[in-house]
Structures are given as C-alpha cells and as structure tokens.
Design an enzyme around this catalytic site. Structure first.
Site, PDB file in Angstrom:
ATOM      1  N   ALA A 177       0.829  -1.216   0.000  1.00 53.67           N
ATOM      2  CA  ALA A 177       0.000   0.000   0.000  1.00 53.67           C
ATOM      3  C   ALA A 177       0.859   1.260   0.000  1.00 53.67           C
ATOM      4  O   ALA A 177       0.335   2.371   0.015  1.00 53.67           O
ATOM      5  CB  ALA A 177      -0.927  -0.008   1.213  1.00 53.67           C
ATOM      6  N   GLY A 217       4.274   3.915  -1.117  1.00 50.52           N
ATOM      7  CA  GLY A 217       4.647   4.730  -2.277  1.00 50.52           C
ATOM      8  C   GLY A 217       5.222   3.906  -3.412  1.00 50.52           C
ATOM      9  O   GLY A 217       4.949   4.170  -4.588  1.00 50.52           O
ATOM     10  N   ILE A 218       6.026   2.912  -3.110  1.00 56.11           N
ATOM     11  CA  ILE A 218       6.544   1.999  -4.145  1.00 56.11           C
ATOM     12  C   ILE A 218       5.533   0.888  -4.394  1.00 56.11           C
ATOM     13  O   ILE A 218       5.254   0.521  -5.532  1.00 56.11           O
ATOM     14  CB  ILE A 218       7.883   1.364  -3.700  1.00 56.11           C
ATOM     15  CG1 ILE A 218       8.958   2.429  -3.550  1.00 56.11           C
ATOM     16  CG2 ILE A 218       8.330   0.295  -4.705  1.00 56.11           C
ATOM     17  CD1 ILE A 218      10.205   1.942  -2.818  1.00 56.11           C
ATOM     18  N   GLY A 219       4.986   0.351  -3.303  1.00 58.28           N
ATOM     19  CA  GLY A 219       4.159  -0.838  -3.402  1.00 58.28           C
ATOM     20  C   GLY A 219       2.995  -0.687  -4.368  1.00 58.28           C
ATOM     21  O   GLY A 219       2.711  -1.609  -5.149  1.00 58.28           O
ATOM     22  N   ASP A 252       0.142  -5.482   3.481  1.00 57.66           N
ATOM     23  CA  ASP A 252       0.659  -4.281   4.155  1.00 57.66           C
ATOM     24  C   ASP A 252      -0.004  -4.245   5.518  1.00 57.66           C
ATOM     25  O   ASP A 252      -0.972  -4.987   5.762  1.00 57.66           O
ATOM     26  CB  ASP A 252       0.319  -3.013   3.330  1.00 57.66           C
ATOM     27  CG  ASP A 252       1.231  -1.836   3.666  1.00 57.66           C
ATOM     28  OD1 ASP A 252       1.319  -1.452   4.853  1.00 57.66           O
ATOM     29  OD2 ASP A 252       1.866  -1.299   2.747  1.00 57.66           O
ATOM     30  N   ARG A 286      13.627   7.617   3.358  1.00 58.14           N
ATOM     31  CA  ARG A 286      14.461   8.697   3.917  1.00 58.14           C
ATOM     32  C   ARG A 286      13.759  10.045   3.883  1.00 58.14           C
ATOM     33  O   ARG A 286      12.891  10.287   3.058  1.00 58.14           O
ATOM     34  CB  ARG A 286      15.730   8.844   3.072  1.00 58.14           C
ATOM     35  CG  ARG A 286      16.770   7.830   3.339  1.00 58.14           C
ATOM     36  CD  ARG A 286      18.098   8.286   2.808  1.00 58.14           C
ATOM     37  NE  ARG A 286      18.217   8.250   1.360  1.00 58.14           N
ATOM     38  CZ  ARG A 286      19.174   8.865   0.693  1.00 58.14           C
ATOM     39  NH1 ARG A 286      20.075   9.610   1.352  1.00 58.14           N
ATOM     40  NH2 ARG A 286      19.269   8.758  -0.606  1.00 58.14           N
ATOM     41  N   ILE A 319      13.790  -4.673  -1.521  1.00 56.14           N
ATOM     42  CA  ILE A 319      13.882  -3.269  -1.939  1.00 56.14           C
ATOM     43  C   ILE A 319      14.133  -2.386  -0.714  1.00 56.14           C
ATOM     44  O   ILE A 319      14.808  -1.356  -0.795  1.00 56.14           O
ATOM     45  CB  ILE A 319      12.570  -2.851  -2.661  1.00 56.14           C
ATOM     46  CG1 ILE A 319      12.455  -3.576  -4.013  1.00 56.14           C
ATOM     47  CG2 ILE A 319      12.503  -1.337  -2.848  1.00 56.14           C
ATOM     48  CD1 ILE A 319      11.137  -3.337  -4.748  1.00 56.14           C
ATOM     49  N   ASP A 352      19.692   1.856  -9.740  1.00 55.18           N
ATOM     50  CA  ASP A 352      20.991   2.487 -10.038  1.00 55.18           C
ATOM     51  C   ASP A 352      21.333   2.338 -11.517  1.00 55.18           C
ATOM     52  O   ASP A 352      21.900   3.243 -12.138  1.00 55.18           O
ATOM     53  CB  ASP A 352      22.091   1.853  -9.167  1.00 55.18           C
ATOM     54  CG  ASP A 352      21.775   1.995  -7.695  1.00 55.18           C
ATOM     55  OD1 ASP A 352      21.309   3.079  -7.298  1.00 55.18           O
ATOM     56  OD2 ASP A 352      21.958   1.022  -6.948  1.00 55.18           O
ATOM     57  N   ARG A 408      18.948   4.588 -13.568  1.00 54.52           N
ATOM     58  CA  ARG A 408      19.417   5.989 -13.487  1.00 54.52           C
ATOM     59  C   ARG A 408      20.656   6.191 -14.344  1.00 54.52           C
ATOM     60  O   ARG A 408      20.764   7.164 -15.094  1.00 54.52           O
ATOM     61  CB  ARG A 408      19.787   6.334 -12.037  1.00 54.52           C
ATOM     62  CG  ARG A 408      18.626   6.622 -11.159  1.00 54.52           C
ATOM     63  CD  ARG A 408      19.092   7.055  -9.765  1.00 54.52           C
ATOM     64  NE  ARG A 408      17.942   7.361  -8.956  1.00 54.52           N
ATOM     65  CZ  ARG A 408      17.742   6.934  -7.716  1.00 54.52           C
ATOM     66  NH1 ARG A 408      18.664   6.204  -7.110  1.00 54.52           N
ATOM     67  NH2 ARG A 408      16.649   7.263  -7.058  1.00 54.52           N
ATOM     68  N   HIS A 423      24.031  -0.650  -2.709  1.00 60.42           N
ATOM     69  CA  HIS A 423      23.040   0.388  -3.003  1.00 60.42           C
ATOM     70  C   HIS A 423      23.047   1.477  -1.938  1.00 60.42           C
ATOM     71  O   HIS A 423      22.128   1.605  -1.139  1.00 60.42           O
ATOM     72  CB  HIS A 423      21.643  -0.240  -3.145  1.00 60.42           C
ATOM     73  CG  HIS A 423      20.584   0.795  -3.410  1.00 60.42           C
ATOM     74  ND1 HIS A 423      20.522   1.514  -4.589  1.00 60.42           N
ATOM     75  CD2 HIS A 423      19.576   1.274  -2.639  1.00 60.42           C
ATOM     76  CE1 HIS A 423      19.535   2.370  -4.532  1.00 60.42           C
ATOM     77  NE2 HIS A 423      18.936   2.253  -3.355  1.00 60.42           N
TER      78      HIS A 423
HETATM   79  P1  NAD Z   1       6.274   4.182   2.067  1.00 57.95           P
HETATM   80  O1  NAD Z   1       6.324   4.653   3.472  1.00 57.95           O
HETATM   81  O2  NAD Z   1       5.531   4.983   1.078  1.00 57.95           O
HETATM   82  O3  NAD Z   1       5.686   2.709   2.014  1.00 57.95           O
HETATM   83  C1  NAD Z   1       6.142   1.709   2.855  1.00 57.95           C
HETATM   84  C2  NAD Z   1       4.989   0.781   3.154  1.00 57.95           C
HETATM   85  O4  NAD Z   1       5.466  -0.247   4.009  1.00 57.95           O
HETATM   86  C3  NAD Z   1       3.824   1.475   3.893  1.00 57.95           C
HETATM   87  O5  NAD Z   1       2.614   1.262   3.189  1.00 57.95           O
HETATM   88  C4  NAD Z   1       3.812   0.791   5.243  1.00 57.95           C
HETATM   89  O6  NAD Z   1       2.502   0.636   5.801  1.00 57.95           O
HETATM   90  C5  NAD Z   1       4.419  -0.554   4.898  1.00 57.95           C
HETATM   91  N1  NAD Z   1       4.919  -1.277   6.070  1.00 57.95           N
HETATM   92  C6  NAD Z   1       5.555  -0.806   7.163  1.00 57.95           C
HETATM   93  N2  NAD Z   1       5.794  -1.797   8.022  1.00 57.95           N
HETATM   94  C7  NAD Z   1       5.328  -2.928   7.443  1.00 57.95           C
HETATM   95  C8  NAD Z   1       5.286  -4.284   7.832  1.00 57.95           C
HETATM   96  N3  NAD Z   1       5.782  -4.693   9.010  1.00 57.95           N
HETATM   97  N4  NAD Z   1       4.727  -5.173   6.997  1.00 57.95           N
HETATM   98  C9  NAD Z   1       4.217  -4.783   5.813  1.00 57.95           C
HETATM   99  N5  NAD Z   1       4.213  -3.501   5.386  1.00 57.95           N
HETATM  100  C10 NAD Z   1       4.768  -2.602   6.204  1.00 57.95           C
HETATM  101  O7  NAD Z   1       7.779   3.981   1.593  1.00 57.95           O
HETATM  102  P2  NAD Z   1       8.324   3.741   0.087  1.00 57.95           P
HETATM  103  O8  NAD Z   1       8.614   5.049  -0.542  1.00 57.95           O
HETATM  104  O9  NAD Z   1       7.419   2.793  -0.587  1.00 57.95           O
HETATM  105  O10 NAD Z   1       9.737   3.050   0.406  1.00 57.95           O
HETATM  106  C11 NAD Z   1       9.808   1.774   0.967  1.00 57.95           C
HETATM  107  C12 NAD Z   1      11.253   1.355   1.205  1.00 57.95           C
HETATM  108  O11 NAD Z   1      11.931   1.188  -0.050  1.00 57.95           O
HETATM  109  C13 NAD Z   1      12.085   2.360   1.978  1.00 57.95           C
HETATM  110  O12 NAD Z   1      12.887   1.680   2.913  1.00 57.95           O
HETATM  111  C14 NAD Z   1      12.953   3.010   0.914  1.00 57.95           C
HETATM  112  O13 NAD Z   1      14.148   3.536   1.444  1.00 57.95           O
HETATM  113  C15 NAD Z   1      13.202   1.849   0.001  1.00 57.95           C
HETATM  114  N6  NAD Z   1      13.645   2.189  -1.352  1.00 57.95           N
HETATM  115  C16 NAD Z   1      14.572   1.373  -1.927  1.00 57.95           C
HETATM  116  C17 NAD Z   1      15.021   1.603  -3.212  1.00 57.95           C
HETATM  117  C18 NAD Z   1      16.028   0.704  -3.855  1.00 57.95           C
HETATM  118  O14 NAD Z   1      16.606   1.079  -4.884  1.00 57.95           O
HETATM  119  N7  NAD Z   1      16.247  -0.497  -3.379  1.00 57.95           N
HETATM  120  C19 NAD Z   1      14.503   2.701  -3.932  1.00 57.95           C
HETATM  121  C20 NAD Z   1      13.552   3.507  -3.336  1.00 57.95           C
HETATM  122  C21 NAD Z   1      13.128   3.238  -2.017  1.00 57.95           C
HETATM  123  C1  LMR Z   2      16.985   5.475  -4.083  1.00 59.94           C
HETATM  124  O1  LMR Z   2      18.088   5.164  -4.527  1.00 59.94           O
HETATM  125  O2  LMR Z   2      16.270   6.336  -4.627  1.00 59.94           O
HETATM  126  C2  LMR Z   2      16.448   4.769  -2.865  1.00 59.94           C
HETATM  127  O3  LMR Z   2      17.425   3.972  -2.276  1.00 59.94           O
HETATM  128  C3  LMR Z   2      15.782   5.674  -1.893  1.00 59.94           C
HETATM  129  C4  LMR Z   2      16.726   6.593  -1.191  1.00 59.94           C
HETATM  130  O4  LMR Z   2      16.678   6.636   0.048  1.00 59.94           O
HETATM  131  O5  LMR Z   2      17.485   7.311  -1.838  1.00 59.94           O
END
Ligand code: NAD
Ligand code: LMR
Length: 338
Positions: free
Chosen positions: A32, A34-36, A56, A104, A140, A173, A176, A200
């Site tokens: 649910a 931002g990424i999901g 979620d 972040r 992720i 990465d 980008r 990463h």
């Molecule tokens: P977000 O806050 O929009 O969404 C995170 C979701 O996780 C929320 O809906 C929240 O309810 C859910 N959540 C929290 N605890 C949970 C649990 N125990 N079980 C199930 N769901 C749970 O955040 P986002 O923007 O979607 O980012 C999610 C993560 O991905 C962050 O840690 C972010 O840093 C990471 N991220 C990684 C990359 C990458 O390149 N690997 C890129 C972007 C973001």
């Molecule tokens: C990214 O590379 O965009 C993610 O890892 C999210 C972040 O914290 O920068």
C-alpha cells in the site's frame, strides 16, 4: 532500463487476457506504500503472474479491490495482519518483493533507516522462511546493503537459506545510470547500457562507465559518477520531506521481477540483471554480498559475472566501496545474530 522489446511486451500484456499456464504467485509486502502501489500496478500487467498477493499493515484491501478490476487474468488478493493475513499472503508464493519500510527524509543516509527497517524486514523474512521457504525474495527496503544479509541470516536460522534465491534490488541504479548517460551523450537509453556494481548506497554504488562503449571527459566521468551514486538524494531533496523515489523504483522493481519471471517461469535464457547477491567476487576482501551482472535461470542465480576490466578511477571507486560494504553487511548479520 526496460528495453524497447520489454516495454512493448509489457504494453501487450496490459491488454492480454491470457496468463501463462505455469504463471507464478507473487507477493508484494508493503503493497500500500509509495513503491508498493505503482509496483503492484505494473506487476498486474504481467502474464507471468497468476496471483498477485498484496500485504501491508494497512489499506491493502482497497488497493487490491482497485487493481482487481484491471482486465488482465491474474487474481489479486489484499491482506492485512488480521486473520493470519501474512500467512495467507505468503503461502504458495514463488516470488516475494519487499518494499516494506520507511523511506528517507532530507539529511538522512540510508543507514539511518536501519533502526526501523531492520526489524520490519526481519519479521517479514521470518514469515517467508515459514510460509514460502522456496520463494525468490527480492529486497527493496533500505538499507539494502544490510537488509539482504538480514534476510539471509533469518533464512539460515530457519535452515532454509538458498543463496540463489535472495536478491537485493539495485536495478534503480542501473536505470538511473542509463538515463543520465543518455542525456549527456545525447543517445537513446537503448544505447546507454551501464554496468553498476557494488551495493546500493552512496560510495558503494560503482558505475563502470569505461565498459559502456562511450568516451567521456574526466569532468563527465566525475559528474556522472556522483549523480549515479547520489541520485537517490536528488529525489529525496526534491520531495522535500514527503519520501524518496517511488515511481522510478516501481519501474525498476517491475523490471527486475519481470526478468526473474522470464527466467524462472518462461524459461528464457541469457537474462542478465545487476543485483546484490551472495557472491564470491570480493569474498577474499571479506565482502560476502556484492552486486554485479547476474545471469538468471530457473532456480534464480545461474551465473555471477565478474567485474571485468576497470580503469584506475573505477578501481579507486571499488576500493572505497569495499570497506563500507563490509561494515553494512556485518551490521545486518550482527542484528540477527544478537
Ligand atoms: P512508504 O512509506 O511509502 O511505504 C512503505 C509501506 O510499508 C507502507 O505502506 C507501510 O505501511 C508498509 N509497512 C511498514 N511496516 C510494514 C510491515 N511490518 N509489513 C508490511 N508492510 C509494512 O515507503 P516507500 O517510498 O514505498 O519506500 C519503501 C522502502 O523502499 C524504503 O525503505 C525506501 O528507502 C526503500 N527504497 C529502496 C530503493 C532501492 O533502490 N532499493 C529505492 C527507493 C526506495
Ligand atoms: C533510491 O536510490 O532512490 C532509494 O534507495 C531511496 C533513497 O533513500 O534514496
């Protein structure tokens, strides 16, 4: 990046009514968020998925109801912790994608997320080890350099760890790097394929521009390397406290998931993606997990490609990445051992 072929096949799948006969059950944990949500939307278009299972702690029934009206054949189910929701979401899964965790805010490093996200990922990994021990796990949630070892240690404790089935998703990465290089060299992204190795976060992200077939001035190399290493910060700053990359990450996450499904479900050969996996490439230096190009096969990791030829500048980047990676990995492992 998605190749033109992949984009057109995704577009075709969006309007296709048929699902492959051996299609997979794929769970998104954190569906649910931002990424999901956009990731789930992209995955709903895949004919290689028969069941998209969304979990979620909140709001997944609504997201699932919404997505379930899209006329691709996959079933969509939404689960929350109530009524054994996590078990229901995971049972029978072939692939689990984990974007659950906090993002972040400006001024934070990915490592600053460790205190919150380590336990979220640990608990989800425990449930995966119990309910779908053979699933491919795609991590992720940040900090990826530590959350991947966390999942590995949880699976080891449960006696079900298979290093071929655990992936840190570093595709963003590469996406980008391709886009930034295409802008500088004024070429199509198809002609800007950049290998990115390491991990990463910041200095652990090591683009190998010398392997791209393009020539760059020294200033271009420095500026591009910095932009690729700190591209995440650009988005965090622009979002001004409301989160980090979500849409580009959903694109990258869908690309990696689709590639894995093409290798595992569709049996396609020569599918190569960069990903952070258990690797021998820098094992002598004490780095247990490392991202290089990885050939994917029916059981996940088929072949880990070596780094290949690098120049002195890139060797310097690798030398800076190694100790940071070592410490990030040790931190993840120690969290579970403790
Ligand atoms: P977000 O806050 O929009 O969404 C995170 C979701 O996780 C929320 O809906 C929240 O309810 C859910 N959540 C929290 N605890 C949970 C649990 N125990 N079980 C199930 N769901 C749970 O955040 P986002 O923007 O979607 O980012 C999610 C993560 O991905 C962050 O840690 C972010 O840093 C990471 N991220 C990684 C990359 C990458 O390149 N690997 C890129 C972007 C973001
Ligand atoms: C990214 O590379 O965009 C993610 O890892 C999210 C972040 O914290 O920068």
């Amino acid at each position: 990046m998605f190749t033109t072929r992949q984009i057109s096949s995704i577009a075709k799948r969006a309007f296709s009514t048929s699902t492959s006969s051996n299609a997979a059950k794929v769970a998104v944990l954190g569906a649910a968020g931002g990424i999901g949500q956009p990731l789930s939307l992209l995955l709903k278009q895949s004919s290689l998925i028969s069941h998209l299972s969304l979990y979620d702690i909140v709001n997944t029934p609504g997201v699932a109801a919404d997505l379930s009206h899209i006329n691709s054949d996959s079933k969509v189910s939404g689960h929350i912790p109530d009524k054994n929701g996590l078990k229901e979401a995971l049972t029978g899964c072939d692939v689990v994608v984990i974007p659950a965790g906090v993002p972040r805010k400006p001024g934070m490093t990915r490592d600053d997320l460790f205190n919150t996200n380590a336990s979220i990922v640990r608990d989800l990994a425990k449930a995966c080890a119990e309910h779908c021990p053979k699933a491919h796990i795609l991590v992720i949630a940040n900090p990826v350099n530590s959350t991947v070892p966390i999942v590995a240690e949880v699976f080891k404790k449960a006696g079900v760890f298979d290093p071929k089935r655990l992936f840190g998703v570093t595709t963003l990465d590469v996406v980008r790097a391709s886009r930034f290089v295409s802008e500088v060299k004024k070429v199509s992204t198809e002609d800007a394929k950049i290998t990115v190795i390491g991990g990463h976060s910041g200095v652990t992200i090591v683009p190998l521009l010398s392997q791209s077939g393009h020539s760059f001035t020294e200033e271009e190399v420095k500026a591009l390397t910095h932009r690729i290493q700190f591209g995440g910060d650009e988005v965090v700053k622009a979002k001004n406290g409301t989160g980090s990359a979500t849409l580009s990450m959903a694109f990258a996450g869908a690309r990696f998931t689709n590639s894995l499904l093409e290798a595992t479900v569709a049996g396609k050969k020569n599918i190569v993606e960069p990903t952070f996996v258990k690797s021998d490439v820098f094992a002598k230096e004490g780095v247990e997990y490392f991202a290089t190009n990885v050939e994917l096969g029916p059981n996940g990791v088929e072949k880990i490609h070596p780094v290949g030829k690098v120049n002195a500048y890139e060797q310097g980047l690798i030398d800076a990445a190694v100790p940071e990676l070592k410490s990030n990995i040790a931190k993840g492992k120690a969290f579970i051992k403790a």
